[in-house]
Design a protein around this motif. Structure first.
Motif, PDB file in Angstrom:
ATOM      1  N   MET A   1       0.844  -1.183   0.000  1.00 17.02           N
ATOM      2  CA  MET A   1       0.000   0.000   0.000  1.00 17.02           C
ATOM      3  C   MET A   1       0.888   1.246   0.000  1.00 17.02           C
ATOM      4  O   MET A   1       1.820   1.343   0.771  1.00 17.02           O
ATOM      5  N   ASN A   2       0.548   2.184  -0.860  1.00 20.99           N
ATOM      6  CA  ASN A   2       1.271   3.443  -0.956  1.00 20.99           C
ATOM      7  C   ASN A   2       0.468   4.550  -0.287  1.00 20.99           C
ATOM      8  O   ASN A   2      -0.757   4.487  -0.216  1.00 20.99           O
ATOM      9  N   SER A   3       1.154   5.576   0.160  1.00 27.54           N
ATOM     10  CA  SER A   3       0.492   6.750   0.745  1.00 27.54           C
ATOM     11  C   SER A   3       0.287   7.791  -0.340  1.00 27.54           C
ATOM     12  O   SER A   3       1.203   8.077  -1.119  1.00 27.54           O
ATOM     13  N   TYR A   4      -0.914   8.363  -0.363  1.00 27.64           N
ATOM     14  CA  TYR A   4      -1.261   9.365  -1.372  1.00 27.64           C
ATOM     15  C   TYR A   4      -1.912  10.573  -0.702  1.00 27.64           C
ATOM     16  O   TYR A   4      -2.436  10.480   0.409  1.00 27.64           O
ATOM     17  N   GLU A   5      -1.879  11.661  -1.437  1.00 30.50           N
ATOM     18  CA  GLU A   5      -2.549  12.884  -1.019  1.00 30.50           C
ATOM     19  C   GLU A   5      -3.339  13.382  -2.220  1.00 30.50           C
ATOM     20  O   GLU A   5      -2.803  13.452  -3.328  1.00 30.50           O
ATOM     21  N   MET A   6      -4.612  13.700  -2.006  1.00 29.60           N
ATOM     22  CA  MET A   6      -5.441  14.203  -3.092  1.00 29.60           C
ATOM     23  C   MET A   6      -6.071  15.520  -2.658  1.00 29.60           C
ATOM     24  O   MET A   6      -6.700  15.603  -1.601  1.00 29.60           O
ATOM     25  N   LEU A   7      -5.860  16.542  -3.458  1.00 27.85           N
ATOM     26  CA  LEU A   7      -6.479  17.840  -3.234  1.00 27.85           C
ATOM     27  C   LEU A   7      -7.411  18.096  -4.400  1.00 27.85           C
ATOM     28  O   LEU A   7      -7.017  17.938  -5.562  1.00 27.85           O
ATOM     29  N   ASN A  64      -5.813  12.508   2.722  1.00 28.92           N
ATOM     30  CA  ASN A  64      -4.626  11.660   2.816  1.00 28.92           C
ATOM     31  C   ASN A  64      -5.112  10.229   2.965  1.00 28.92           C
ATOM     32  O   ASN A  64      -5.952   9.951   3.823  1.00 28.92           O
ATOM     33  N   PHE A  65      -4.593   9.341   2.130  1.00 30.60           N
ATOM     34  CA  PHE A  65      -5.056   7.954   2.162  1.00 30.60           C
ATOM     35  C   PHE A  65      -3.962   6.991   1.740  1.00 30.60           C
ATOM     36  O   PHE A  65      -2.937   7.395   1.188  1.00 30.60           O
ATOM     37  N   LYS A  66      -4.185   5.716   2.045  1.00 33.77           N
ATOM     38  CA  LYS A  66      -3.294   4.644   1.615  1.00 33.77           C
ATOM     39  C   LYS A  66      -4.096   3.712   0.713  1.00 33.77           C
ATOM     40  O   LYS A  66      -5.241   3.385   1.020  1.00 33.77           O
ATOM     41  N   ALA A  67      -3.475   3.304  -0.386  1.00 29.53           N
ATOM     42  CA  ALA A  67      -4.178   2.450  -1.341  1.00 29.53           C
ATOM     43  C   ALA A  67      -3.178   1.760  -2.254  1.00 29.53           C
ATOM     44  O   ALA A  67      -1.988   2.073  -2.243  1.00 29.53           O
ATOM     45  N   ASN A  68      -3.697   0.830  -3.053  1.00 32.51           N
ATOM     46  CA  ASN A  68      -2.874   0.167  -4.062  1.00 32.51           C
ATOM     47  C   ASN A  68      -2.558   1.144  -5.182  1.00 32.51           C
ATOM     48  O   ASN A  68      -3.224   2.167  -5.355  1.00 32.51           O
ATOM     49  N   SER A  69      -1.571   0.803  -5.983  1.00 30.57           N
ATOM     50  CA  SER A  69      -1.072   1.734  -6.993  1.00 30.57           C
ATOM     51  C   SER A  69      -2.042   1.997  -8.144  1.00 30.57           C
ATOM     52  O   SER A  69      -1.860   2.958  -8.897  1.00 30.57           O
ATOM     53  N   LEU A  71      -5.345   2.674  -7.768  1.00 35.87           N
ATOM     54  CA  LEU A  71      -6.456   3.540  -7.350  1.00 35.87           C
ATOM     55  C   LEU A  71      -6.324   4.995  -7.812  1.00 35.87           C
ATOM     56  O   LEU A  71      -7.326   5.593  -8.210  1.00 35.87           O
ATOM     57  N   PRO A  72      -5.141   5.618  -7.784  1.00 37.68           N
ATOM     58  CA  PRO A  72      -5.058   7.011  -8.252  1.00 37.68           C
ATOM     59  C   PRO A  72      -5.569   7.224  -9.675  1.00 37.68           C
ATOM     60  O   PRO A  72      -6.242   8.211  -9.959  1.00 37.68           O
ATOM     61  N   ASN A  73      -5.290   6.275 -10.571  1.00 32.61           N
ATOM     62  CA  ASN A  73      -5.796   6.402 -11.946  1.00 32.61           C
ATOM     63  C   ASN A  73      -7.314   6.347 -11.979  1.00 32.61           C
ATOM     64  O   ASN A  73      -7.959   7.077 -12.736  1.00 32.61           O
TER      65      ASN A  73
END
Length: 93
Positions: A1-7, A64-69, A71-73
């Motif tokens: 799981m990677n950490s991401y930030e979405m604004l 701020n969330f953690k997810a598989n690679s 999910l951002p797409n």
């Protein structure tokens, strides 16, 4: 799981109920994809540095969330087709 930030910025002309509905929609997308949400920070209405689509203000939300690679797409695809989203960015921490 990677950490991401979405604004993302929502159209300020939306009703409070519609804004909350969109925030919950994006949170549900993350949780349904087995991601975990660390924080949801609603910054509220802020002025833009320049007009975007003839608007001078928007409603800002930071997640701020953690997810598989993958999910951002998927989040970006959903953001692009959702009415009411002015701008968005998803970053890997």
């Amino acid at each position: 799981m990677n950490s991401y930030e979405m604004l993302y910025i929502l159209d300020n002309d939306l009703t409070d109920e519609k804004k909350e509905e969109l925030v919950n929609k994006f949170n549900d997308v993350i949780t349904k994809a087995n991601g975990t949400i660390d924080t949801v920070d609603k910054w509220g209405t802020k002025k833009f540095a320049y007009d975007i689509n003839y608007k001078s203000e928007g409603y800002y939300v930071l997640i701020n969330f953690k997810a598989n690679s993958d999910l951002p797409n998927e989040l970006e695809r959903i953001m692009k087709i959702t009415d009411g989203v002015v701008r968005f960015i998803v970053l890997k921490k």
